[in-house]
Scaffold this active site. Structure first.
Site, PDB file in Angstrom:
ATOM      1  N   GLU A 179      25.585  31.924  42.829  1.00 43.13           N
ATOM      2  CA  GLU A 179      25.654  31.891  41.115  1.00 43.13           C
ATOM      3  C   GLU A 179      24.874  31.001  40.458  1.00 43.13           C
ATOM      4  O   GLU A 179      24.534  31.198  39.380  1.00 43.13           O
ATOM      5  CB  GLU A 179      26.888  32.108  40.662  1.00 43.13           C
ATOM      6  CG  GLU A 179      27.028  31.774  39.825  1.00 43.13           C
ATOM      7  CD  GLU A 179      28.593  32.065  39.230  1.00 43.13           C
ATOM      8  OE1 GLU A 179      29.275  31.876  37.679  1.00 43.13           O
ATOM      9  OE2 GLU A 179      29.526  32.218  40.044  1.00 43.13           O
ATOM     10  N   ARG A 180      25.024  29.621  40.967  1.00 41.15           N
ATOM     11  CA  ARG A 180      24.530  28.286  39.956  1.00 41.15           C
ATOM     12  C   ARG A 180      22.363  28.587  40.553  1.00 41.15           C
ATOM     13  O   ARG A 180      21.475  27.862  39.818  1.00 41.15           O
ATOM     14  CB  ARG A 180      24.971  27.249  40.871  1.00 41.15           C
ATOM     15  CG  ARG A 180      26.658  27.013  40.366  1.00 41.15           C
ATOM     16  CD  ARG A 180      27.623  25.863  41.436  1.00 41.15           C
ATOM     17  NE  ARG A 180      28.351  26.013  40.334  1.00 41.15           N
ATOM     18  CZ  ARG A 180      30.158  26.316  41.428  1.00 41.15           C
ATOM     19  NH1 ARG A 180      29.718  25.143  42.719  1.00 41.15           N
ATOM     20  NH2 ARG A 180      31.099  25.639  40.699  1.00 41.15           N
TER      21      ARG A 180
END
Length: 382
Positions: free
Chosen positions: A247-248
């Site tokens: 996600e990051r």
């Protein structure tokens, strides 16, 4: 100054061309309307599915593209570089399908992945709560087992894709006496707004106006126990921690694409705009600022490329992903701010894309875990 990412192949380039045409020709012409309505069109999700731009890292037997994260990264880069902000592909493609591929049972994958890949279903993930922020272990949403169902009660906020979502991966406490060990992930089928589920308002934001961000309320929603991800209770926090690096990285992809676009737009403007009898680019300060921004952007691209290659090999660790999210989103905001300054008063008008980019960038330092949390994760690894 073109740069070729070492992990890209001609296949990636062809995919980039397809994605670019879709965003520029089929979505961006509707940008003002989408911004006014506060959410994307469902038809654009379906069209993206028809073109094969959804579920690129999902195995072919479940309706996906059979690729890997590098293919997802190409599409996300083209979307951000085009300035298209309505479709929540970072969540739909980069996160939701990833959870189902990683933790879904065979029955769950066959049930939900084809619809997500075709665009018939829109996916979201619900972690953040009104009182919780980044402290996921303190979440209050409860999922209580009742026969063959879980009964869910609680509230989530800042949920990207929440207004349109048909499928929500929900983080909830199945054991309220525990912190991390009490969290489980449930797949909630909320298309048609079933009894016990309510969507709140679409949140009014300073940027990303066309991307729906919603409040979600659960008041006795019954979710089949068969919708538990991972086959056992209490695995949710571990699953979240395993998936958050991707996600990051998704956020970092958008950050670098925005930096690259900002520099390109500003160079073009500086060549055309005149001040004191010569083009802006003829002034030393303008040249110095653009040189610094271009260098920061190139260094960011190289770091991002390394992270993408590591992730494709299964080697991206939590701390490095946190570094990417923190450093590249800080760079995005800094570069866009400095570029906007060179536009002068025009940079403060929404007529120019740089102004919208400025407002859109600010959220990047908040969602996916605030940059302060990223620094804490980095420090723990030292």
């Amino acid at each position: 100054m073109p740069h070729s990412s070492p992990w890209r192949t001609p296949e990636h380039d062809d995919l980039a061309d397809l994605a670019r045409r879709f965003f520029v020709k089929e979505v961006l012409p509707h940008a003002d309307r989408l911004s006014a309505q506060g959410h994307p069109d469902r038809d654009h999700y379906r069209r993206a599915g028809e073109l094969g731009l959804l579920g690129l890292s999902v195995p072919g037997e479940y309706g996906g593209g059979g690729g890997d994260f590098t293919h997802e990264a190409v599409v996300l880069h083209e979307q951000a570089y085009a300035g298209e902000t309505s479709l929540g592909l970072a969540v739909h493609n980069g996160i939701v399908t990833g959870y189902l591929v990683a933790y879904g049972s065979e029955e769950q994958k066959r049930r939900w992945l084809p619809g997500l890949c075709s665009g018939e279903l829109v996916g979201a993930i619900a972690m953040t709560e009104p009182d919780g922020g980044s402290d996921l272990q303190a979440m209050r949403t409860r999922a209580v087992r009742d026969g063959d169902d879980y009964v869910v009660t609680g509230a989530k906020t800042f949920i990207s894709n929440g207004g349109l979502a048909d499928l929500v991966i929900l983080a909830a406490k199945t054991d309220p006496e525990q912190r991390a060990a009490g969290i489980s992930l449930l797949v909630c089928e909320v298309g048609g707004d079933p009894e016990g589920f309510r969507r709140g308002r679409l949140l009014s934001k300073i940027g990303l106006h066309a991307n729906d961000t919603a409040e979600l309320f659960f008041d006795g929603l019954r979710v089949p126990a068969a919708n538990l991800l991972g086959g056992a209770e209490g695995l949710g926090f571990v699953q979240l921690m395993q998936q958050l690096p991707q996600e990051r990285l998704v956020i970092a992809v958008g950050a670098v694409a925005a930096m690259e676009r900002a520099v390109e737009l500003t160079v073009a403007y500086a060549k055309e705009r005149t001040a004191f009898g010569k083009p802006l680019l003829g002034h030393q300060n303008t040249r110095m600022v653009l040189a610094e921004c271009a260098t920061r952007t190139r260094a960011s691209r190289v770091f991002l490329d390394d992270c993408i290659a590591r992730h494709a090999r299964g080697e991206l660790d939590v701390a490095t992903a946190a570094m990417a999210k923190y450093w590249l989103t800080e760079g995005q905001c800094e570069v866009i701010d400095r570029c906007l300054q060179l536009f002068g008063g025009y940079g403060y008008t929404t007529e120019y894309p740089i102004a919208r980019m400025y407002a859109d960038a600010r959220a990047q330092k908040i969602y996916g875990g605030t940059n302060e949390i990223m620094k804490e994760l980095i420090a723990r690894a030292l």
